[in-house]
Design a protein around this motif. Sequence first.
Motif, PDB file in Angstrom:
ATOM      1  N   LEU A  11      59.138  -0.072  51.210  1.00 18.03           N
ATOM      2  CA  LEU A  11      59.923   1.037  52.064  1.00 18.03           C
ATOM      3  C   LEU A  11      60.271   0.437  53.178  1.00 18.03           C
ATOM      4  N   LEU A  13      61.027  -2.609  53.570  1.00 19.57           N
ATOM      5  CA  LEU A  13      62.185  -3.472  53.381  1.00 19.57           C
ATOM      6  C   LEU A  13      63.596  -2.830  53.435  1.00 19.57           C
ATOM      7  N   ILE A  14      63.401  -1.621  52.915  1.00 20.30           N
ATOM      8  CA  ILE A  14      64.424  -0.573  52.776  1.00 20.30           C
ATOM      9  C   ILE A  14      64.717  -0.495  54.261  1.00 20.30           C
ATOM     10  N   TYR A  15      63.993   0.032  55.073  1.00 21.26           N
ATOM     11  CA  TYR A  15      64.279   0.388  56.616  1.00 21.26           C
ATOM     12  C   TYR A  15      64.880  -0.895  57.387  1.00 21.26           C
TER      13      TYR A  15
ATOM     14  N   PHE B  77      69.744  -2.724  49.546  1.00 24.89           N
ATOM     15  CA  PHE B  77      68.572  -1.795  50.158  1.00 24.89           C
ATOM     16  C   PHE B  77      69.155  -0.944  51.260  1.00 24.89           C
ATOM     17  N   THR B  78      70.280  -1.119  51.808  1.00 28.30           N
ATOM     18  CA  THR B  78      70.795  -0.123  52.791  1.00 28.30           C
ATOM     19  C   THR B  78      71.353   1.080  52.066  1.00 28.30           C
ATOM     20  N   VAL B  80      70.155   2.175  49.189  1.00 26.75           N
ATOM     21  CA  VAL B  80      69.018   3.146  48.879  1.00 26.75           C
ATOM     22  C   VAL B  80      68.453   3.843  50.269  1.00 26.75           C
ATOM     23  N   PHE B  81      68.776   3.369  51.369  1.00 24.99           N
ATOM     24  CA  PHE B  81      68.231   4.140  52.495  1.00 24.99           C
ATOM     25  C   PHE B  81      69.072   5.020  52.607  1.00 24.99           C
ATOM     26  N   ALA B  85      66.245   7.629  51.391  1.00 25.34           N
ATOM     27  CA  ALA B  85      65.188   7.894  52.436  1.00 25.34           C
ATOM     28  C   ALA B  85      65.791   8.231  53.481  1.00 25.34           C
ATOM     29  N   VAL B 185      58.983   5.931  46.223  1.00 25.09           N
ATOM     30  CA  VAL B 185      59.636   4.359  46.112  1.00 25.09           C
ATOM     31  C   VAL B 185      59.585   3.962  44.486  1.00 25.09           C
ATOM     32  N   PHE B 189      62.937   2.455  42.658  1.00 27.60           N
ATOM     33  CA  PHE B 189      63.076   1.008  41.956  1.00 27.60           C
ATOM     34  C   PHE B 189      62.909   1.304  40.529  1.00 27.60           C
TER      35      PHE B 189
END
Lengths: 288, 285, 252
Positions: A11, A13-15, B77-78, B80-81, B85, B185, B189
Amino acid sequence: MMRKLKDDVLLCLIYLAAFFAEFLLIGILVYVFVKGFPHISLHFLTTVTSVLEGTVGIAGNIVNTIYMVVLTLVIAVPVGIGSAIYLNEYARPGKIVRLIEFTTQTLSGIPSIIFGLFGMVFFGVTLGLGYSILTGALTLSLMVLPLITRNTQEALKTVPESYTSGAIGMGAGKWYVIRTILLPSAMPGIVTGIILAVGRILGESAALLFTAGSGYFLPRSLGGWFHKMVESGGTLTIQLYLSMEKAQYDTAFAIAVVLLGMVLGMNLLTRFFIRKIETAKFTDAGGE
Amino acid sequence: MFSLCAFTAVAAVFSITLYMIANGVPAIWQVGWKEILFSSVWQPVARDASFGILYVILTSVVGTFLAVLLGVPIGLFTAVFLAEAAPAWLAAVIRPAVELLAGIPSVIYGVLGMMILNPWMYCLEQMLFADSLTHQFTGGANLLSAVIVLAVMILPTVISISEAALRAVPPELKASSLALGASSVETIFRVTIPAARSGILTAVVLGVGRAVGEAMAISLVSGNSVNLPLPFCSVRFLTTAIVSEMGYAGGLHRQVLFTIGLVLFVFIMVINGILSGILKGERQG
Amino acid sequence: MPQSKISTEKLNLYYGAKHALKDITIRIRSNMVTALIGPSGCGKSTFLKSLNRMNELTDGARTEGKVYLDGEDIYGSGMDVTRLRKRVGMVFQQPNPFPMTIYDNIAYGPKVHGVRNKEKLDGIVERSLRQAAIWEEVENQLNRTAMGLSGGQKQRLCIARALAVEPEVLLMDEPTSALDPVSTLKVEELIGQLKGKYTIVIVTHNMQQAARVSDDTAFFLMGEMVEFDTTARLFVHPADRRTQEYITGKFG
């Protein structure tokens, strides 16, 4: 609690990634504006660079950019829209449509430097246009063609079937229906495609370096304004690149500010039209 | 009439292909394909000219690979954010920013790389190679700078396409995973990302295409001498070779530059082929 | 009454301003099948989701009151939601296998909960698929994608997937409403075989199904639980007039 730890690390890493990407963007914008803004003046925007007087100006490049945008659009927009109309309204699904769609997709994947090489030898040498704004515009037309075709196609698809069948049911001809119903309804989508194309033209450099060249003078007579099309002319982006190579960093950043301002404007316009498309869709749904 | 318009794209692709081959192949005959593709000596204007582009090809391959290696995880990852998230308001701020990032002319990335990245690289270089007698100092214009600039440039592509793919994953799949006792999480993934893999793959391939074809930005930061692609070496890519020499090249030299263009073109066509393969696979489901 | 597996006390649930569940107090018997019936929008699915806290995924949902699993408050601060959901499994209306192989679908839950041993996983996969009565149909294609199965097979696969984490309770949200009659029958038979080992709570809008598979039935109407009794009594001698009207088909 290994599981919890692993979750938290991921989490994090995502942020981190998201904030890195965001920081990058803000950093770029701020840096360019801070470095470039002080060097922008009326003089800079309205004159051409003069070695004699030792002054720097980008008026010639601004004019070249406008020529480039207008000429490219004049060539690419009718062809792109025509192509979309053919694909969506006339062609029967089959090998030919697949071939056209495949090549359109391929065209959008070819890097601009290849367009530059092709434009140089085909338009420049084979057709004898040399280094000129026209050569550049023809080259860029090929480059932005997929953008316009695809956006128009998408826009045409969203026009409700009932509109056209209603008009055809009243005995209207196909072309008449396309002209009076399909195209007007698809207009916001088409405009979005055009704005995206303008953005691409503004930012392009590799395809223009060997096709349009780098001239930066303003035409001196009325005839010169027409003749300009077949003369060499560097857009703002080209001038930016050249300034950088010559280590004229202040000029480079000032041009970058002007370009970023334009790109920002284009993005806002695009959002405006996309929102318009969405409201149009929403009203349709509500009406049924 | 309209069909004529539609065939413009077909004609363009065919004539580009034709011209690239017609202009790129003669030099291969003249110099010999082994000599061009597998020799590492590039001295186009020497009296005994040599046209080996092996290092140039290697640089493009290695540079693109590293840029993707760096850019894809950050981009994914961005995404995913944004898709999973971020609160709605924050996503609404970031998304247009990413679009803007995509619209910034590539030259500007080059300018920034040159002004910000290169000095840092130079410091790093001075620290690392302080005692080295053989290292040629580059002033920071090296492969690493180019890789970082490329990685940043492919970010918007990777982010927006991956995000769309992640959003297209049916919410029921996520619900099932959560109902089995997976944390959110773990769900992202193990279920969401695998379910969106073809879209993410498309994003990666498009990113590769953009990185391979980028010319102007990296020509400003990569130093432009023909070298083996090592992080702190000044290097030349396929694209930058064309940009930096086409202006003055003539004769056989010019033809070899077209051969470089042809090699680049072949790379891009292979990437396009992979892409349409993925898209077709997706459609068949 | 025999010992209860799940019980609620004055459970209230709000979606923003909407009062979706009103003062629900119920005792769900261990190793029995409890059916929740009622017209759509009556809160039966919402109630089901509140038993493994899946309702928390909906924005603006707020819960008051108590839900006990074996006497422990599942909304209490000591409750780990992933452990809770391992104990209380769920099967959804739409059969929704993950886009992976059949084997990986079943192994997903155990892997998440830390089972790494390949032999052990093999064993769990076979046992779960056998329990869900689908082993014979898929034993030779475990490494093929689950997306190629028929709708009924997919749903039994999803049941097997839920069983693989060895839950104590199985929540089923209209598990047969997307299936054809033959597949529906198979799933109903399966429910009959599973009870005794698991506590099952099933939401259904099909009253015949409730009558066929369940031991107890609760009738929900507009967020309230109107009546709760053994299935035999509720369908034959409903105490409340609204229950009677519903099961005789006057509304809904």
